[in-house]
Design a protein around this motif. Structure first.
Motif, mmCIF file in Angstrom:
data_model
loop_
_atom_site.group_PDB
_atom_site.id
_atom_site.type_symbol
_atom_site.label_atom_id
_atom_site.label_comp_id
_atom_site.label_asym_id
_atom_site.label_seq_id
_atom_site.Cartn_x
_atom_site.Cartn_y
_atom_site.Cartn_z
ATOM 1 N N ASN A 134 40.361 5.548 -14.605
ATOM 2 C CA ASN A 134 40.017 4.557 -13.400
ATOM 3 C C ASN A 134 40.759 3.128 -13.458
ATOM 4 O OD1 ASN A 134 38.533 6.743 -12.722
ATOM 5 N ND2 ASN A 134 36.662 5.849 -13.346
ATOM 6 N N LEU A 135 41.383 2.784 -12.284
ATOM 7 C CA LEU A 135 42.060 1.734 -12.610
ATOM 8 C C LEU A 135 41.504 0.460 -11.826
ATOM 9 C CD1 LEU A 135 45.915 3.297 -12.272
ATOM 10 C CD2 LEU A 135 44.568 2.329 -14.536
ATOM 11 N N GLN A 136 41.462 -0.463 -12.173
ATOM 12 C CA GLN A 136 40.868 -1.625 -11.524
ATOM 13 C C GLN A 136 41.834 -2.668 -11.047
ATOM 14 O OE1 GLN A 136 37.494 -3.148 -10.171
ATOM 15 N NE2 GLN A 136 39.138 -3.912 -9.211
ATOM 16 N N PRO A 137 42.601 -2.725 -9.747
ATOM 17 C CA PRO A 137 43.514 -3.549 -9.297
ATOM 18 C C PRO A 137 43.099 -4.733 -9.237
ATOM 19 C CG PRO A 137 43.308 -1.531 -7.900
ATOM 20 C CD PRO A 137 42.119 -1.507 -8.916
ATOM 21 N N LEU A 138 44.140 -5.766 -9.635
ATOM 22 C CA LEU A 138 44.074 -7.283 -9.838
ATOM 23 C C LEU A 138 44.557 -8.089 -8.694
ATOM 24 C CD1 LEU A 138 44.675 -7.608 -13.718
ATOM 25 C CD2 LEU A 138 42.476 -7.018 -12.625
ATOM 26 N N GLN A 139 44.086 -9.239 -8.391
ATOM 27 C CA GLN A 139 44.492 -10.092 -7.349
ATOM 28 C C GLN A 139 46.111 -10.413 -7.292
ATOM 29 O OE1 GLN A 139 41.682 -13.432 -6.444
ATOM 30 N NE2 GLN A 139 39.932 -11.809 -6.537
ATOM 31 N N ARG A 140 46.235 -10.770 -8.609
ATOM 32 C CA ARG A 140 47.934 -11.154 -9.020
ATOM 33 C C ARG A 140 48.338 -10.374 -10.272
ATOM 34 N NH1 ARG A 140 44.541 -15.522 -8.844
ATOM 35 N NH2 ARG A 140 44.732 -15.787 -11.254
ATOM 36 N N PRO A 141 49.439 -9.994 -10.030
ATOM 37 C CA PRO A 141 50.193 -9.419 -11.370
ATOM 38 C C PRO A 141 50.087 -10.087 -12.582
ATOM 39 C CG PRO A 141 52.118 -10.212 -9.993
ATOM 40 C CD PRO A 141 50.774 -10.681 -9.262
ATOM 41 N N ASN A 142 48.834 -10.423 -13.289
ATOM 42 C CA ASN A 142 48.644 -11.065 -14.248
ATOM 43 C C ASN A 142 47.409 -10.778 -14.981
ATOM 44 O OD1 ASN A 142 47.551 -13.150 -16.092
ATOM 45 N ND2 ASN A 142 49.466 -14.297 -15.436
ATOM 46 N N LEU A 143 47.300 -10.275 -16.194
ATOM 47 C CA LEU A 143 46.083 -9.927 -16.910
ATOM 48 C C LEU A 143 44.880 -10.949 -16.870
ATOM 49 C CD1 LEU A 143 47.191 -7.982 -20.076
ATOM 50 C CD2 LEU A 143 46.471 -7.038 -17.901
ATOM 51 N N ASP A 144 45.217 -12.188 -16.562
ATOM 52 C CA ASP A 144 44.080 -13.065 -16.316
ATOM 53 C C ASP A 144 43.585 -13.092 -15.125
ATOM 54 O OD1 ASP A 144 44.261 -14.002 -18.801
ATOM 55 O OD2 ASP A 144 45.476 -15.753 -18.497
ATOM 56 N N SER A 145 44.306 -12.453 -14.011
ATOM 57 C CA SER A 145 43.851 -12.491 -12.648
ATOM 58 C C SER A 145 42.351 -11.797 -12.503
ATOM 59 C CB SER A 145 44.865 -11.479 -11.832
ATOM 60 O OG SER A 145 44.142 -11.808 -10.359
ATOM 61 N N PRO A 146 41.802 -12.012 -11.572
ATOM 62 C CA PRO A 146 40.369 -11.578 -11.279
ATOM 63 C C PRO A 146 40.360 -10.384 -10.532
ATOM 64 C CG PRO A 146 40.506 -13.415 -10.038
ATOM 65 C CD PRO A 146 41.730 -13.451 -10.690
ATOM 66 N N PRO A 147 39.784 -9.210 -10.607
ATOM 67 C CA PRO A 147 39.894 -7.941 -10.166
ATOM 68 C C PRO A 147 39.700 -8.199 -8.467
ATOM 69 C CG PRO A 147 37.523 -8.283 -11.080
ATOM 70 C CD PRO A 147 38.443 -9.276 -11.656
ATOM 71 N N VAL A 148 40.126 -7.011 -7.911
ATOM 72 C CA VAL A 148 39.926 -7.045 -6.284
ATOM 73 C C VAL A 148 38.470 -6.291 -6.078
ATOM 74 C CG1 VAL A 148 40.581 -6.125 -4.205
ATOM 75 C CG2 VAL A 148 42.127 -6.875 -5.917
ATOM 76 N N GLU A 149 37.286 -6.853 -5.523
ATOM 77 C CA GLU A 149 36.232 -6.427 -5.727
ATOM 78 C C GLU A 149 36.508 -5.213 -4.680
ATOM 79 O OE1 GLU A 149 33.159 -9.209 -4.814
ATOM 80 O OE2 GLU A 149 33.696 -10.331 -6.433
ATOM 81 N N GLY A 150 35.654 -4.062 -4.890
ATOM 82 C CA GLY A 150 35.379 -2.948 -3.972
ATOM 83 C C GLY A 150 36.893 -2.015 -3.983
ATOM 84 N N LEU A 151 37.811 -2.218 -4.736
ATOM 85 C CA LEU A 151 38.778 -1.582 -4.931
ATOM 86 C C LEU A 151 39.114 -1.039 -6.231
ATOM 87 C CD1 LEU A 151 41.597 -0.400 -3.517
ATOM 88 C CD2 LEU A 151 42.697 -2.807 -4.261
ATOM 89 N N GLU A 152 39.154 0.442 -6.305
ATOM 90 C CA GLU A 152 39.253 1.051 -7.632
ATOM 91 C C GLU A 152 40.248 2.328 -7.482
ATOM 92 O OE1 GLU A 152 36.501 2.316 -11.559
ATOM 93 O OE2 GLU A 152 35.804 3.197 -9.533
ATOM 94 N N PRO A 201 41.484 -19.085 -30.398
ATOM 95 C CA PRO A 201 41.916 -17.852 -29.583
ATOM 96 C C PRO A 201 43.272 -17.773 -29.007
ATOM 97 C CG PRO A 201 40.452 -19.387 -28.245
ATOM 98 C CD PRO A 201 40.614 -20.075 -29.717
ATOM 99 N N VAL A 202 43.593 -16.699 -28.798
ATOM 100 C CA VAL A 202 44.965 -16.249 -27.797
ATOM 101 C C VAL A 202 44.698 -15.778 -26.667
ATOM 102 C CG1 VAL A 202 47.329 -15.195 -28.008
ATOM 103 C CG2 VAL A 202 46.379 -16.248 -30.224
ATOM 104 N N SER A 203 44.921 -16.335 -25.527
ATOM 105 C CA SER A 203 44.486 -15.704 -24.408
ATOM 106 C C SER A 203 45.442 -14.846 -23.763
ATOM 107 C CB SER A 203 44.407 -16.932 -23.333
ATOM 108 O OG SER A 203 45.559 -17.388 -22.832
ATOM 109 N N SER A 204 45.197 -14.013 -22.977
ATOM 110 C CA SER A 204 46.197 -12.911 -22.207
ATOM 111 C C SER A 204 47.338 -13.957 -21.578
ATOM 112 C CB SER A 204 45.580 -12.053 -21.175
ATOM 113 O OG SER A 204 44.593 -11.491 -21.687
ATOM 114 N N SER A 205 47.166 -14.805 -21.012
ATOM 115 C CA SER A 205 48.352 -15.654 -20.531
ATOM 116 C C SER A 205 49.354 -15.910 -21.436
ATOM 117 C CB SER A 205 47.706 -16.885 -19.601
ATOM 118 O OG SER A 205 47.026 -17.786 -20.472
ATOM 119 N N GLU A 206 48.901 -16.545 -22.583
ATOM 120 C CA GLU A 206 49.655 -16.875 -23.694
ATOM 121 C C GLU A 206 50.492 -15.622 -24.246
ATOM 122 O OE1 GLU A 206 47.428 -20.522 -25.795
ATOM 123 O OE2 GLU A 206 46.679 -18.757 -26.273
ATOM 124 N N GLU A 207 49.974 -14.320 -24.097
ATOM 125 C CA GLU A 207 50.519 -13.427 -24.618
ATOM 126 C C GLU A 207 51.415 -12.721 -23.673
ATOM 127 O OE1 GLU A 207 47.377 -10.460 -25.348
ATOM 128 O OE2 GLU A 207 46.858 -11.502 -27.419
#
Length: 201
Positions: A57-75, A28-34
């Motif tokens: 609808n956009l789901q903001p993430l905790q960090r500027p990285n596609l591997d980052s988890p989303p911010v719960e309750g924020l859309e 597999p090739v992860s987002s972090s590698e890409e």
């Protein structure tokens, strides 16, 4: 009986060969590698202050990285016009340029860094002369306002007018941090996620 055992062993061996081959082929090739960040600056590209309207609808993430988890309750709902509190413009893939003739550039040397903050960018305005010789290699990173470019040469990051940089191919990712309802998170900016509105100057 011996023939049956022999056939069974051959089938098992064939199955193991196919299975092991599949394991090697399906690496597999992860987002972090890409999206391995080579360099980033705490500013948006271009001049002025950009504004956006969400195309989905956009789901903001905790960090500027596609591997980052989303911010719960924020859309960010589709059709929302929004601004931002912070930005990161990241270089994902640089463009290699080989200097064709010796030349001298007036640039700012930011040293051996991977991240340049907004404050550091504006406080380091002392230009220096950089001589690039025929055959030297530079890695073009990203464009800046007013035709200026960021590039890497011998481990240091430089910014300034750089004619050899123009036309180089490189990949970038643009993130902005938004705040809504006392929560904040990062959104990836591109033509798929937002509509670009008129900039403020």
């Amino acid at each position: 009986m011996g023939e049956k055992n022999s056939s069974f062993n051959i089938l098992c061996l064939a199955f193991l060969i196919v299975l092991s081959s599949g394991l090697f082929l399906s690496k597999p090739v992860s987002s972090s590698e890409e999206l391995d960040v080579l360099f980033s600056i705490g500013l948006s590209p271009g001049e002025g202050i950009p504004n956006f309207k969400s195309k989905m609808n956009l789901q903001p993430l905790q960090r500027p990285n596609l591997d980052s988890p989303p911010v719960e309750g924020l859309e960010v709902k589709k059709g929302t016009i929004f601004n931002f509190t912070e930005a990161q413009y990241q270089t994902i893939e640089s463009g290699l340029v080989i200097i064709k003739e010796t030349q001298q550039l007036e640039v700012i040397n930011y040293g051996n860094i991977k991240y340049l903050s907004k404050d550091a960018y504006y406080s380091s305005e002392k230009e220096t002369n950089l001589t690039l010789k025929k055959g030297d290699q530079i890695n073009v990173l990203q464009s800046r306002a007013e035709g200026q470019m960021f590039f890497e040469y011998q481990g240091n990051i430089y910014a300034g007018s750089c004619e050899p940089c123009y036309g180089a191919s490189y990949k970038t990712a643009w993130w902005v941090k938004i705040s809504l309802s006392s929560k904040s998170g990062w959104v990836l900016i591109n033509e798929s996620t937002v509509e670009f509105l008129e900039r403020e100057f």
